[in-house]
Enzyme design. Sequence first.
Site, short mmCIF file in Angstrom:
data_model
loop_
_atom_site.label_atom_id
_atom_site.label_comp_id
_atom_site.label_asym_id
_atom_site.label_seq_id
_atom_site.Cartn_x
_atom_site.Cartn_y
_atom_site.Cartn_z
N LYS A 157 5.04 -1.10 1.44
CA LYS A 157 3.90 -0.19 1.61
C LYS A 157 3.06 -0.77 2.74
CE LYS A 157 0.58 2.31 -1.25
NZ LYS A 157 0.92 3.66 -0.85
C1 LIG Z 1 5.06 7.31 0.74
C2 LIG Z 1 4.75 7.17 -0.72
N1 LIG Z 1 5.71 7.42 -1.61
C3 LIG Z 1 5.48 7.29 -2.92
C4 LIG Z 1 4.26 6.92 -3.42
C5 LIG Z 1 4.03 6.78 -4.88
O1 LIG Z 1 3.84 5.46 -5.24
P1 LIG Z 1 2.98 5.04 -6.52
O2 LIG Z 1 3.48 5.85 -7.66
O3 LIG Z 1 3.24 3.60 -6.70
O4 LIG Z 1 1.55 5.35 -6.20
C6 LIG Z 1 3.23 6.65 -2.51
C7 LIG Z 1 1.90 6.23 -2.99
O5 LIG Z 1 1.62 5.06 -3.05
C8 LIG Z 1 3.48 6.77 -1.13
O6 LIG Z 1 2.52 6.52 -0.25
#
Ligand SMILES: Cc1ncc(COP(=O)(O)O)c(C=O)c1O
Length: 311
Positions: A157
């Site tokens: 991330k």
């Molecule tokens: C590109 C992306 N995919 C998926 C997610 C979902 O991740 P999470 O459930 O950990 O928030 C996020 C959000 O953080 C994201 O930015």
Amino acid sequence: MKQADLIWMNGELVAWEDAKVHVLTHALHYGTGVFEGIRAYETPRGTAIFRHADHVERLFKSAGMYLMDIPYSREEIRAATHETIIRNGLRSCYIRPLVFRGAGPMGLFPLDCPVDVTIAVWEWGAYLGDEGKQRGVRGKVSSFRRISSAAVIPAAKATGQYVNSVLAKIEVDKAGYEEAILLDDRGMVCEGSGENLFIVRDGVISTPGFAADILGGINRASAITIARDLGYEVVERDIARGELYLADEIFMTGTAAELTPLREVDDRPVGSGEPGEVTRSVQRAFEDALHGRSDRYAEWLDVVEVPARTA
Ligand SMILES: Cc1ncc(COP(=O)(O)O)c(C=O)c1O
């Protein structure tokens, strides 16, 4: 966006307005940062951070993938987050830890730049709206493909990687849709601009796996656990674009959007055009888990101990 009072910056709480960086911050130029999106909810046990340890772990994993040493331990980051929530007097909030290469030598090689850490919190309602969570939102497949492992590290991330989601989001917003769906490099369904995606067909739930260059969403993992506990079959597999049009139901999960159904994709109604029964039942159990109404998932909550007031 509702501003809070204080932001945690490299070990200190500073006033919101004073949480500033130098223009030569490496991450501003080259996107060399990693971050998390986390939520805390008001629950019967007090304010509680949903799956906090998993988010902190992903933050450290993302940093590791970019060879950044976070100058704090996991426990210090956890404690700093608790302190930031308490000192801002928030009962529920969105939490944004950010680890980034600060001001230092310019040029692409980042490893001699300092690693700065901030934690901001603020009150934030449903990202795709409360109505979106109830009625579902309209999605569109973006012409921008999801970043691939051939170029970056989709499992991290990382801040710079988000220009991809930003482009997709702008494109579909300008076209009149609420959320973008990105295909991966191969043209298979990947995820939303900030959410993972699930389809339901004939009672079976499917979601793309890591081979489709997804971000491993923590809410994705929660939704899979909950759905299986409810007795649904959940399969991680490649999903072709056309399956979006054949699906009986589609929903997305993410910290910001929580669990939001899609009611339309590319102007085609999903199923009946209203969120279906499978989505509804997973969403109900998921909301119960977030808000501490479920004993079964109680261990997902990190309760913030607000000190008792002294007279
Ligand atoms: C590109 C992306 N995919 C998926 C997610 C979902 O991740 P999470 O459930 O950990 O928030 C996020 C959000 O953080 C994201 O930015």
